[in-house]
Design an enzyme around this catalytic site. Sequence first.
Site, PDB file in Angstrom:
ATOM      1  N   ASP A 153       0.791  -1.228   0.000  1.00 34.95           N
ATOM      2  CA  ASP A 153       0.000   0.000   0.000  1.00 34.95           C
ATOM      3  C   ASP A 153       0.825   1.281   0.000  1.00 34.95           C
ATOM      4  O   ASP A 153       0.269   2.375  -0.109  1.00 34.95           O
ATOM      5  CB  ASP A 153      -1.022   0.013   1.139  1.00 34.95           C
ATOM      6  CG  ASP A 153      -0.380   0.126   2.515  1.00 34.95           C
ATOM      7  OD1 ASP A 153       0.845   0.279   2.611  1.00 34.95           O
ATOM      8  OD2 ASP A 153      -1.121   0.059   3.512  1.00 34.95           O
ATOM      9  N   CYS A 207     -23.463  -4.941   1.991  1.00 37.26           N
ATOM     10  CA  CYS A 207     -23.647  -4.061   3.143  1.00 37.26           C
ATOM     11  C   CYS A 207     -25.129  -3.751   3.367  1.00 37.26           C
ATOM     12  O   CYS A 207     -25.544  -3.492   4.496  1.00 37.26           O
ATOM     13  CB  CYS A 207     -22.878  -2.749   2.950  1.00 37.26           C
ATOM     14  SG  CYS A 207     -21.098  -2.904   3.155  1.00 37.26           S
ATOM     15  N   CYS A 233     -10.336  11.426  10.554  1.00 37.06           N
ATOM     16  CA  CYS A 233     -10.129  10.023  10.903  1.00 37.06           C
ATOM     17  C   CYS A 233      -9.017   9.884  11.952  1.00 37.06           C
ATOM     18  O   CYS A 233      -7.919  10.420  11.786  1.00 37.06           O
ATOM     19  CB  CYS A 233      -9.776   9.243   9.642  1.00 37.06           C
ATOM     20  SG  CYS A 233      -9.403   7.506   9.932  1.00 37.06           S
ATOM     21  N   CYS A 263     -14.534   1.136  13.191  1.00 39.24           N
ATOM     22  CA  CYS A 263     -15.438   0.831  12.076  1.00 39.24           C
ATOM     23  C   CYS A 263     -15.347  -0.630  11.666  1.00 39.24           C
ATOM     24  O   CYS A 263     -16.311  -1.194  11.131  1.00 39.24           O
ATOM     25  CB  CYS A 263     -15.170   1.762  10.885  1.00 39.24           C
ATOM     26  SG  CYS A 263     -13.533   1.605  10.147  1.00 39.24           S
ATOM     27  N   CYS A 267     -18.349  -3.908  12.439  1.00 42.58           N
ATOM     28  CA  CYS A 267     -18.870  -4.462  11.195  1.00 42.58           C
ATOM     29  C   CYS A 267     -19.313  -5.916  11.392  1.00 42.58           C
ATOM     30  O   CYS A 267     -18.511  -6.760  11.816  1.00 42.58           O
ATOM     31  CB  CYS A 267     -17.815  -4.389  10.095  1.00 42.58           C
ATOM     32  SG  CYS A 267     -18.361  -5.132   8.529  1.00 42.58           S
TER      33      CYS A 267
END
Length: 373
Positions: A153, A207, A233, A263, A267
């Site tokens: 990344d 979702c 964030c 988050c 989930c």
Amino acid sequence: MREAPGISKEDLESVRRWLNGRAQALGFSDLKVSDLDLGQAPQHLRDWLAEGRHGQMDYMTRHASLRSDPRAILPKALRVLTLRMNYLPHTPDFADETWRKKEFKKLEEPHQAVVSLYARGRDYHKILRNQLQQLASELKAQIGPFDYRVCVDSAPVMEVEFAQKAGLGWRGKHTLLLNREAGSMFFLGEILIDLPLPVDPPTSEHCGACTACMDVCPTQAIVAPYQLDARRCISYLTIEHPDAIPEEFRPLMGNRIYGCDDCQLTCPWNKFAQVAADVQREDFMPRHQLDHSSLLQLWAWTEAEFLARHSGSAIRRIGYQRWLRNIAIALGNALRQSSDSKQRDLLQQALRQRLHQHSDMVDEHIQWALAQA
């Protein structure tokens, strides 16, 4: 379409099957293949950057054109191999489905330091890069020379878009990739290749009407479904933001000193999250008790201890000053919530002992923390 060097089109499916097997052996949980077409994603990225939602991550702007076309990185690229690597550690805390509740409970203990799960072990960049390189090298030994580029990344590749396009999962409303078998607690890595391997179809999104990730975010950084304002964030603030953290966010950070998993913890799909493969068992185990340390224990580290203990860790990149900045905020939040006079005295004493020893930025956050008494 040209034929790959040293291999016929008829054998490409066999190569694909071989890749699956070797990827599993190297600790990857899945491998999917996509072509290079990113559709509207590059325009969405440009819009996001134009709105300033990347904060001070200037590299996002500098490399926007590279992200829009992998051929700017590997001119002969035809496909993107996207691979998934699970990272939950092999500890008793993760032996059953209650691990998310245990992680949330830590957030309710003001004196406990909370480090994002992915950062408690070795630096995943190195682990992923090494295993991706190993896979590419083994493939070269199998079929002969070909062009490729290994990416994690830190490379300018739109990895979630390629992973979604290849059917590795779908983009959740928190903007992370979700997988029906593994939730989101995994790393992604890519290999750009010039082999015309057969591509995988995308999967559907699951979702539905759920907004759990949006509702739980302490700073409301998920400003709309699939839209993240990095400036709000906690992961961005504690890791990427180089300066003083805006005061409006400090009380909301609680005891989170590096990253934020809220988050993901909330989930529903992460009830299926998986522990790391055996080959990475030791790599993703928590180091230096980062899963069970108090704020005062970590605050006491000298710079030499910070550098030594975070050698080979993703945390080392933020440097000692940001480390202290983040812990100072958490100590201030603990001080505000503490009703025990002895504990309050300990917190205030620890904060005062570090005043005027580091940088103006650290001093400013210490002063703020002391003002929370």
